[in-house]
Motif scaffolding. Structure first.
Motif, PDB file in Angstrom:
ATOM      1  N   UNK A 153       0.830  -1.207   0.000  1.00 38.65           N
ATOM      2  CA  UNK A 153       0.000   0.000   0.000  1.00 38.65           C
ATOM      3  C   UNK A 153       0.869   1.263   0.000  1.00 38.65           C
ATOM      4  N   UNK A 154       1.916   1.294   0.834  1.00 38.40           N
ATOM      5  CA  UNK A 154       2.764   2.482   0.943  1.00 38.40           C
ATOM      6  C   UNK A 154       3.626   2.672  -0.304  1.00 38.40           C
ATOM      7  N   UNK A 155       3.969   1.585  -0.960  1.00 37.56           N
ATOM      8  CA  UNK A 155       4.766   1.672  -2.192  1.00 37.56           C
ATOM      9  C   UNK A 155       6.143   2.251  -1.938  1.00 37.56           C
ATOM     10  N   UNK A 156       6.541   3.189  -2.780  1.00 42.03           N
ATOM     11  CA  UNK A 156       7.878   3.792  -2.707  1.00 42.03           C
ATOM     12  C   UNK A 156       7.985   4.959  -1.733  1.00 42.03           C
ATOM     13  N   UNK A 157       6.931   5.256  -1.005  1.00 40.85           N
ATOM     14  CA  UNK A 157       6.922   6.422  -0.122  1.00 40.85           C
ATOM     15  C   UNK A 157       7.722   6.206   1.170  1.00 40.85           C
ATOM     16  N   UNK A 158       8.206   4.999   1.427  1.00 39.13           N
ATOM     17  CA  UNK A 158       8.952   4.727   2.648  1.00 39.13           C
ATOM     18  C   UNK A 158       8.977   3.246   2.945  1.00 39.13           C
ATOM     19  N   UNK A 159       9.343   2.943   4.178  1.00 39.61           N
ATOM     20  CA  UNK A 159       9.483   1.569   4.642  1.00 39.61           C
ATOM     21  C   UNK A 159       8.556   1.369   5.839  1.00 39.61           C
ATOM     22  N   UNK A 160       7.875   0.221   5.891  1.00 42.84           N
ATOM     23  CA  UNK A 160       7.031  -0.078   7.050  1.00 42.84           C
ATOM     24  C   UNK A 160       7.772  -1.001   8.010  1.00 42.84           C
ATOM     25  N   UNK A 161       7.544  -0.773   9.298  1.00 41.70           N
ATOM     26  CA  UNK A 161       8.079  -1.644  10.342  1.00 41.70           C
ATOM     27  C   UNK A 161       6.988  -1.884  11.376  1.00 41.70           C
ATOM     28  N   UNK A 162       6.977  -3.066  11.946  1.00 39.57           N
ATOM     29  CA  UNK A 162       6.002  -3.391  12.968  1.00 39.57           C
ATOM     30  C   UNK A 162       6.299  -2.676  14.272  1.00 39.57           C
ATOM     31  N   UNK A 163       5.243  -2.161  14.915  1.00 36.09           N
ATOM     32  CA  UNK A 163       5.406  -1.519  16.219  1.00 36.09           C
ATOM     33  C   UNK A 163       4.568  -2.193  17.298  1.00 36.09           C
ATOM     34  N   UNK A 164       3.570  -2.977  16.903  1.00 31.31           N
ATOM     35  CA  UNK A 164       2.773  -3.726  17.875  1.00 31.31           C
ATOM     36  C   UNK A 164       2.120  -4.900  17.162  1.00 31.31           C
ATOM     37  N   UNK A 165       2.044  -6.018  17.878  1.00 31.74           N
ATOM     38  CA  UNK A 165       1.441  -7.231  17.339  1.00 31.74           C
ATOM     39  C   UNK A 165       0.633  -7.853  18.460  1.00 31.74           C
ATOM     40  N   UNK A 166      -0.666  -7.910  18.276  1.00 35.26           N
ATOM     41  CA  UNK A 166      -1.552  -8.495  19.286  1.00 35.26           C
ATOM     42  C   UNK A 166      -2.339  -9.624  18.631  1.00 35.26           C
ATOM     43  N   UNK A 167      -2.160 -10.833  19.144  1.00 41.11           N
ATOM     44  CA  UNK A 167      -2.821 -11.990  18.557  1.00 41.11           C
ATOM     45  C   UNK A 167      -3.559 -12.771  19.629  1.00 41.11           C
ATOM     46  N   UNK A 168      -4.819 -13.094  19.358  1.00 43.48           N
ATOM     47  CA  UNK A 168      -5.621 -13.948  20.232  1.00 43.48           C
ATOM     48  C   UNK A 168      -5.736 -15.323  19.589  1.00 43.48           C
ATOM     49  N   UNK A 169      -5.581 -16.352  20.398  1.00 42.64           N
ATOM     50  CA  UNK A 169      -5.667 -17.731  19.921  1.00 42.64           C
ATOM     51  C   UNK A 169      -7.060 -18.253  20.261  1.00 42.64           C
ATOM     52  N   UNK A 170      -7.820 -18.577  19.246  1.00 45.87           N
ATOM     53  CA  UNK A 170      -9.237 -18.912  19.419  1.00 45.87           C
ATOM     54  C   UNK A 170      -9.453 -20.414  19.590  1.00 45.87           C
ATOM     55  N   UNK A 171      -8.883 -21.197  18.682  1.00 43.10           N
ATOM     56  CA  UNK A 171      -9.004 -22.660  18.782  1.00 43.10           C
ATOM     57  C   UNK A 171      -7.735 -23.296  18.256  1.00 43.10           C
ATOM     58  N   UNK A 172      -7.519 -24.504  18.636  1.00 45.22           N
ATOM     59  CA  UNK A 172      -6.284 -25.213  18.321  1.00 45.22           C
ATOM     60  C   UNK A 172      -6.319 -25.829  16.932  1.00 45.22           C
TER      61      UNK A 172
END
Length: 130
Positions: A48-67
């Motif tokens: 989506x950002x294309x050539x306008x810059x670089x994306x980096x992760x700052x937060x990751x929240x994951x819920x585990x629903x079923x196995x």
């Protein structure tokens, strides 16, 4: 990880649970979902950002629903919640082979004003010479 669909508004990937993804009790480690979520969101955000810059992760929240179980193929879909000048927020659903939700998460990305390395441009299908 297999990229099934890659676009600025949605990225879909698939992966299969192998022995390498299991924790000592024989069930998939939650970290595999976190890692795939961040990778999928980062791909979507960078496209989506294309050539306008670089994306980096700052937060990751994951819920585990079923196995999930060994051999299950999981389909992960990233869709945008917010995309702005300095940050993005992506929603992720991990769906098992039975069509049921296995994990769900959100990944926040920062849009950095940095030049994209040529090898990264090629990985995202962008012409390094353009």
């Amino acid at each position: 990880m297999e990229h099934v669909e890659v676009g600025p508004d949605k990225v879909v990937v698939r992966f299969t649970i192998t022995e390498h993804h299991l924790q000592p009790f024989g069930i998939p480690h939650g970290g595999i979902y976190c890692a795939v979520h961040e990778s999928t969101a980062s791909t979507a955000g960078q496209v989506w950002l294309g050539r306008k810059g670089v994306v980096v992760g700052t937060n990751n929240s994951t819920d585990f629903i079923r196995q999930a179980t060994l051999g299950d193929t999981i389909t992960v879909t990233a869709t945008p919640i917010h995309r702005g000048r300095t940050q993005q927020l992506w929603h992720l659903d991990s769906i098992g082979p039975d069509g049921r939700l296995v994990a769900q998460g959100q990944v926040r990305l920062a849009n950095l004003d940095k030049e994209i390395p040529p090898e990264a441009l090629a990985a995202f299908g962008l012409d390094p010479e353009a």
